[in-house]
Design a protein around this motif. Structure first.
Motif, mmCIF file in Angstrom:
data_model
loop_
_atom_site.group_PDB
_atom_site.id
_atom_site.type_symbol
_atom_site.label_atom_id
_atom_site.label_comp_id
_atom_site.label_asym_id
_atom_site.label_seq_id
_atom_site.Cartn_x
_atom_site.Cartn_y
_atom_site.Cartn_z
ATOM 1 N N SER A 216 -57.599 10.929 -15.624
ATOM 2 C CA SER A 216 -56.758 10.570 -16.757
ATOM 3 C C SER A 216 -55.799 11.726 -17.028
ATOM 4 O O SER A 216 -56.232 12.830 -17.372
ATOM 5 C CB SER A 216 -57.622 10.312 -17.993
ATOM 6 N N SER A 413 -55.957 6.185 -21.438
ATOM 7 C CA SER A 413 -55.946 4.769 -21.066
ATOM 8 C C SER A 413 -56.837 3.938 -21.989
ATOM 9 O O SER A 413 -56.670 2.725 -22.089
ATOM 10 C CB SER A 413 -56.415 4.605 -19.619
ATOM 11 N N LYS A 938 -52.730 9.175 -9.287
ATOM 12 C CA LYS A 938 -51.760 8.203 -9.788
ATOM 13 C C LYS A 938 -50.409 8.456 -9.121
ATOM 14 O O LYS A 938 -50.125 9.569 -8.679
ATOM 15 C CB LYS A 938 -51.609 8.357 -11.291
ATOM 16 N N LYS A 942 -46.555 2.457 -7.211
ATOM 17 C CA LYS A 942 -47.281 2.668 -5.947
ATOM 18 C C LYS A 942 -46.806 1.715 -4.851
ATOM 19 O O LYS A 942 -46.794 0.497 -5.054
ATOM 20 C CB LYS A 942 -48.776 2.449 -6.167
#
Ligand code: SF4
Length: 951
Positions: A216, A413, A938, A942
Motif C-alpha cells: 500500500s 485502499s 503497482k 498496467k
C-alpha cells in the motif's frame, strides 16, 4: 533541538475558563469530536432550491437575494472538499462558494483555496475559448478556434499514429489528477501505454517506502483517534488532504493528543507541536531508527503483532541462517541490527537532542496501537534515499502494532472507493519506455521529469502530447530543458494543453484548451481522508441549475462561461472522432450502457457508476431519488463510517475453494496468486505484499540488485553535511515547503490567495545571516549546479541554523508576447538564449496595479512577484524510487552588480550532464526472469503481462 510551546496569557485564560483542555496535562484525553458542529449554521437542504439571504453589498436596505444552492467539490488540491455554490436566481451567476456540511471528509469546512474558486471562475484573464497557435511555437500568437476544429485535427493525428502502430507516440501527462479512473479507460480504449504523471516530483519517495512494507503506497493516519501523532514536515498546514487532515489533527490535539514534528522550519505545524525536532534535512531516518531502537531496547513493542504479522522468520533464514528461527532470537538479532542507531548517533547526524529523541520514542511506544504518523512528500521527496525515511516511519507503526488500528495508520485502499465503470477496455499491448525506462525498474511512477532528456537522447518522440492541468516548465526542475523540447516539432509533434488557466507550459503549446474549475466539470472523488469511506461528486453547477429549471444542456460548455469545457465530455467526443466508423474498436468503449450503439452521455456515465456504489441506491430510494439525483442534490455519500483491521478478515469458504496453502510460509494461493496467509490456524486476508505480511525484510530489493537496502535503513542524502563546505557559503536548500494558501500553478488567477501570499524569500537563520552579513531583503545570489537565481533574504529565528529554505508556488512569470494572464501573481520577464543552452531570465517588472474589469485590479498593493527557483534545479532521480530528490546543494553569495530580484540563469548542457551523472547510479532491468519490473509492484495503467518481460 526541541521546543515545547510556551503558554501565553490567552492560552492560560482559555484553559482556566475551560475553552481548551489543559495543555500541559499529559494524561488528559477526552473522546475526539466526531460531529462537525452545529449544522444550523448551514442552509438546510430542503431550502437549497430557494435559499434567501440579504444582499451583502446592500445590507442597510435589506435587499433579498434568492439562491439555488448546488453542491460540488473543490478542485484546488487533491482533497476534494465539499463546496456549496450559491447561484443567484435572478442573474444566474455563482455568487460565492461555502463548505458543504454533508461532505464526510470536509464536514462543511474549507481552507482559503476552496472559497477562492469564485476568483478563478470570475477572473477576467481566464481562457474562455479554445485557442490554436499562430506562427512558431512559443512566439505567443494565438487564434480562437471551435471545439469542432480542435477535435477533428487532433483526432486525425491520433488515428494515423494508431493505424501506423505508433501507439507509444501518444501521451497524456497529468498534473492535477482527480477524475477517478476515467482517463485510464480512455487510454486503454485507445490501446496506448500513454499515461504520464507528476508523481515522481511529488510523492513517489514516500510511496516506495510504504509500499515495500505491505504493497500500500499511501497511508491513512487515523489522526482523530490517535494518542500520539508524529509528522514529518508541515503536514498540518499544507500537507496532503490538507483540510480534512488538519481539522482532525487539531480536534485530536484539543482532546489531549501529543504531537511531534520534524521540520527545519518553525512552521505553523511545528508551532502547534509538543516537540519540534528541527532535524538536518535527510537525517530523519537516523532519528526514526533511534526511536525504533529505544522501543526495542525498552520492550515497548507490540509482541503479538510482530510475531504474527511481520516476516521476521524470512529475515532470520536469509541473514542469520545459523540462528534458530524463534521470535526471541528475532528480537535479539533486530536489536543487534540497529545497535548503532543510538540517540547520540541520531543527535550527531540530525542535530536533534538525544534526550528529546528518547522522550519522543517513549511516547511513541506508549501510544501503541494509537500511533498516527505521516510523511507525504517532504523529506522523502527531498533526499537521495528519501524513500527509506517513509519506510523507517512505518517501521514505528509496525513495532507498535498501529497498522490498520483505530488511531493508527491504515492502508489507503481501505478508505478509498474505486468506481465500477461501464464496459472497461482491456490492458494495452504496449510498454512505453519514455515513461518506464529500463534503468529505473523500481520507479514507483513514470520518470516524468526525465522526459526532456529522453527526448534529447533520441529514445523516442511524441507525436501527440496532452498536458492536463500540468505545468512542468514551471513546477518541475530544469524547466529550460522542457522549453527546449516543447518548442521542437521534431521531438513533440503537437502539444495540446488542457488547462483552466494560462501557464508557462501552455505558452509553448499548439492548442490551449480551456477546462473547467471546480464548479464547471464532472468528476468523482474518493480519498483516504479519515477512517471512513466516502464518494463525492464534482459537477458543473450552472448545468445542474439549468436542469433544475427544466432546461436541456447537451454539452457542459453550453452552460459554462465562454466555451469552457470539461475533460470527460472532451475525451468521449475525441474518441468517437478517432474512430468514426468503429473500425478501430475504440468507439465501443464510449457507447451508452443504456442505449445500445448510441454515444454515451455524461449523465449516463455517472448514472451507471452511482447505481453501483454500495449503499447509495438504497439511501437514494429513501429520499425518493435516483442515485445520480442524490449525488446531484447532496454532492457526497458516506459509504462507511469506520474501517479498521481489514487484514485480519478471515477468508470465506468460497474464497478458499480451489486454493492451496504453502506449508512453510503459510501463504494461501489460488490460481498462482496469493490471496491470504495462515495465522494461528486461520486463513486471513493479510496485506498486499508478496508474503501477505509486513515485509521488514525485502526479498524484492535483494532480487533487484539492492541487497544493501533489504531492511529499513538510513541513506545519507546527497545534501548531507559532509557534502557542504560551509566556509565557501555552501548550504542545503530546502525548496519543498509551500504556503497553505497557494495552489501549485493555479493561484495566479485567484486574487484573494495572491493577496494573502505573495512572496517567497530565502529563509535564513539569524546566526547564518550574521556570519555572512546578510540582513532582511538583501539580494542574494543562490548558485545551483546548473545556474543561479536571485532571491531576497528573510532573516528569522524560526529556522534551523545551517539550512536555507524557499517556498515553491511563487515566482510565476509571463513574457511580453504572452497573453496578459495571472496578473495578480506574475512577473513580467524577458527570456534570452544567450548562446546554445545558456538561458537568462531577466525580470522586467514585478506585480503592479492596473485598470481592468475587476476594480480590485487597481487595488493591488504587493509588488513582489517572487523568484522561480525550480527552473534552476537539475534533475536528481533516486535510483530506486525514481523520485526527484528536490533538495539542492547551493552556494550563497551577495548579488552581483546588475542582478535584479527574480533574475536567473541556467545552462541546460550542464543539466543534461547532471542527468547523466545520476543515471550512472541506476541498476537497470532485467530483474528475475527477465522482468522489467516486479509484478507485485503497482503501475499506473498496467499493460498486458507479456509486456512486463524484456525480450
Ligand atoms: S483542502 Fe482546501 S484546496 Fe484542498 S480541496 Fe479542501 S478546500 Fe480545496
Amino acid at each position: 533541538m526541541s521546543v515545547l510551546p510556551k503558554k501565553g496569557f490567552i492560552e492560560k485564560f482559555a484553559e482556566n475558563i475551560g475553552v481548551i483542555p489543559r495543555l500541559d496535562n499529559e494524561n488528559s484525553k477526552i473522546e475526539p469530536i466526531k460531529d462537525p458542529g452545529d449544522l444550523s449554521n448551514y442552509p438546510p437542504p430542503e431550502q437549497w432550491d430557494n435559499w434567501v439571504e440579504y444582499e451583502a453589498t446592500k445590507w442597510s436596505r435589506k435587499k433579498e437575494r434568492h439562491y439555488t444552492i448546488v453542491p460540488t467539490s473543490c478542485f484546488n488540491c487533491e482533497s476534494g472538499c465539499g463546496l456549496l455554490s450559491y447561484i443567484d436566481k435572478e442573474t444566474g451567476e455563482v455568487r460565492k462558494f461555502e463548505g458543504n456540511p454533508y461532505h464526510p471528509a470536509s464536514r462543511g469546512r474549507n481552507c482559503a483555496k476552496g472559497p477562492a474558486t469564485i476568483n478563478q471562475i470570475n477572473d477576467p484573464d481566464r481562457i474562455l475559448y479554445p485557442m490554436r497557435r499562430v506562427g512558431k511555437r512559443g512566439e505567443g500568437q494565438w487564434e480562437r478556434v471551435t471545439w469542432d476544429v480542435v477535435l477533428d485535427e487532433i483526432a486525425a493525428k491520433i488515428r494515423k499514429a494508431i493505424e501506423e502502430g505508433r501507439n507509444n507516440e501518444i501521451s497524456y501527462h497529468v498534473g492535477r489528477p482527480g477524475h477517478e479512473g476515467f482517463m485510464d479507460r480512455v487510454l486503454q480504449a485507445w490501446g496506448i501505454d500513454g499515461h504520464n504523471s507528476h508523481t515522481n516530483v511529488c510523492s513517489s519517495g514516500a510511496r516506495t517506502g510504504f509500499a515495500l512494507w505491505d504493497g500500500s503506497d499511501r497511508k491513512m493516519p487515523d489522526f482523530a483517534n490517535a494518542e500520539f501523532i508524529l509528522m514529518i514536515s508541515a503536514h498540518l498546514e499544507s500537507g496532503h488532504y490538507f483540510n480534512p487532515h488538519a481539522q482532525r489533527i487539531i480536534e485530536s490535539k484539543n482532546s489531549g493528543t501529543k504531537i511531534a514534528v520534524m521540520d527545519i522550519r518553525l512552521s505553523n505545524t511545528a508551532s502547534r507541536a509538543d516537540h519540534w525536532m528541527a532535524t538536518y534535512p535527510g537525517t530523519e531516518a537516523a532519528v526514526l531508527l533511534a526511536i525504533a531502537k529505544v522501543i526495542l531496547d525498552e520492550g515497548l513493542y507490540n509482541e503479538a503483532f510482530l510475531r504474527d504479522w511481520i516476516n521476521w522468520d524470512v529475515w532470520l533464514e536469509a541473514d542469520h541462517p545459523e540462528t534458530e528461527r524463534t521470535f526471541e532470537n528475532f528480537i535479539l538479532k533486530i536489536r543487534e541490527e540497529y545497535a548503532e542507531y543510538t540517540p547520540e548517533f541520531a543527535e550527531q547526524e540530525s542535530g536533534t537532542d538525544a534526550q528529546v529523541i528518547v522522550d519522543v520514542a517513549r511516547q511513541v511506544g506508549r501510544a501503541g496501537s494509537r500511533l498516527s504518523t505521516i510523511n507525504w512528500r517532504s523529506a522523502s521527496s527531498g533526499n537521495l534515499g528519501g524513500w527509506q525515511i517513509a519506510r523507517c516511519l512505518q517501521f514505528l507503526n509496525v513495532l507498535t502494532g498501529s497498522i490498520g488500528t483505530k488511531g493508527g495508520s491504515l492502508p489507503s485502499s481501505w478508505n478509498k472507493y474505486s468506481p465500477k465503470m461501464p464496459n472497461p477496455p482491456p490492458a494495452q499491448k504496449y510498454w512505453n519506455e519514455l515513461h518506464f525506462p529500463k534503468e529505473y525498474p523500481l520507479a514507483h511512477f513514470e520518470m516524468s521529469f526525465l522526459l526532456p532528456h529522453f527526448l534529447k537522447e533520441g529514445r523516442g518522440k511524441l507525436d501527440v502530447y496532452f498536458t492536463r492541468v500540468f505545468n512542468p516548465v514551471w513546477t518541475f526542475p530544469d524547466g529550460f530543458s522542457w522549453i527546449e523540447v516543447l518548442r521542437d516539432p521534431e521531438k513533440i509533434g503537437i502539444h495540446a494543453a488542457l488547462t483552466p488557466t494560462w501557464n508557462e507550459t501552455a505558452y509553448f503549446a499548439d492548442y490551449v484548451l480551456p477546462m473547467g474549475h471546480a464548479s464547471e466539470r464532472h468528476d468523482i472523488i474518493s480519498y483516504e481522508t479519515h477512517a471512513g469511506k466516502w464518494i463525492a461528486f464534482r459537477q458543473p453547477v450552472l448545468r445542474e441549475a439549468a436542469r433544475r429549471r427544466g432546461e436541456q444542456v447537451e454539452y457542459t460548455y453550453e452552460s459554462n462561461p465562454g466555451e469552457v469545457w470539461e475533460e470527460d465530455e472532451f475525451w468521449i467526443e475525441l474518441s468517437w472522432r478517432i474512430d468514426p466508423d468503429g473500425s478501430l474498436g475504440i468507439r465501443d468503449y464510449f457507447v451508452s450502457p443504456y442505449r445500445p450503439g448510441e454515444k454515451m452521455s455524461i449523465d449516463e456515465y455517472y448514472q451507471y457508476i452511482f447505481e453501483r456504489v454500495p449503499g447509495l441506491p438504497e439511501i437514494a430510494e429513501k429520499e425518493g431519488m435516483s442515485p445520480l439525483d442524490y449525488m446531484r442534490r447532496f454532492g457526497a455519500f458516506e459509504m462507511e463510517e469506520e474501517v479498521f483491521e481489514l487484514y485480519k478478515n478471515v477468508l470465506s469458504e468460497q474464497q478458499l475453494s480451489g486454493s492451496m496453502v504453502d506449508e512453510k510460509s503459510g501463504l494461501v494461493t489460488k490460481d498462482g496468486t496469493a490471496i491470504g496467509i495462515m495465522i494461528n490456524g486461520k486463513a486471513r486476508t493479510g496485506f498486499d505484499s508478496p508474503s501477505r505480511k509486513q515485509e521488514f525484510f525485502s526479498q524484492t530489493l535483494v532480487d533487484w540488485k539492492w541487497p544493501e537496502h533489504r531492511l529499513p535503513g538510513y541513506i545519507r542524502s546527497h545534501i548531507h553535511s559532509e557534502q557542504m563546505e560551509n566556509a565557501k557559503g555552501e548550504f542545503p536548500l530546502v525548496p519543498t515547503f509551500r504556503l497553505p494558501t497557494l495552489i501549485h500553478s493555479r493561484s495566479g488567477n485567484a486574487k484573494w490567495l495572491a493577496e494573502i501570499s505573495n512572496r517567497n524569500p530565502l529563509w535564513m537563520h539569524t546566526s547564518d545571516a550574521d556570519r555572512f552579513c546578510f540582513k532582511n531583503d538583501d539580494l542574494i545570489r543562490v548558485n545551483t549546479e546548473i545556474g543561479f537565481f536571485i532571491a531576497k533574504v528573510w532573516v528569522t529565528e524560526s529556522m534551523r541554523p545551517g539550512v536555507v529554505a524557499c517556498s515553491h508556488h511563487i515566482g510565476r512569470w509571463r513574457r511580453p508576447q504572452d497573453p496578459e494572464a495571472n496578473r495578480w501573481a506574475t512577473n513580467s520577464v524577458e527570456i534570452l538564449e544567450v548562446e546554445s543552452g545558456k538561458w537568462k531570465m531577466n525580470v522586467l517588472d514585478g506585480i503592479n496595479a492596473f485598470d481592468g474589469e475587476d476594480a480590485d485590479m487597481s487595488r493591488i498593493f504587493w509588488r513582489d512577484g517572487g523568484v522561480h527557483q525550480n527552473i534552476t534545479h537539475a534533475v536528481h532521480p533516486d535510483p530506486i524510487s525514481g523520485m526527484h530528490c528536490w533538495h539542492q546543494k547551493v552556494r550563497l553569495e551577495k548579488a552581483h552588480p546588475g542582478d535584479r530580484y527574480g533574475d536567473l540563469f541556467v545552462d541546460t548542457k550542464k543539466s543534461f550532464q547532471v542527468y547523466k551523472d545520476w543515471l550512472e547510479s541506476s541498476r537497470p532491468a532485467p530483474g528475475p526472469g527477465g522482468l522489467r519490473r516486479p509484478l507485485w509492484f503497482k503501475r499506473p495503467l498496467k499493460p498486458v503481462l507479456e509486456k512486463f518481460y524484456l525480450k
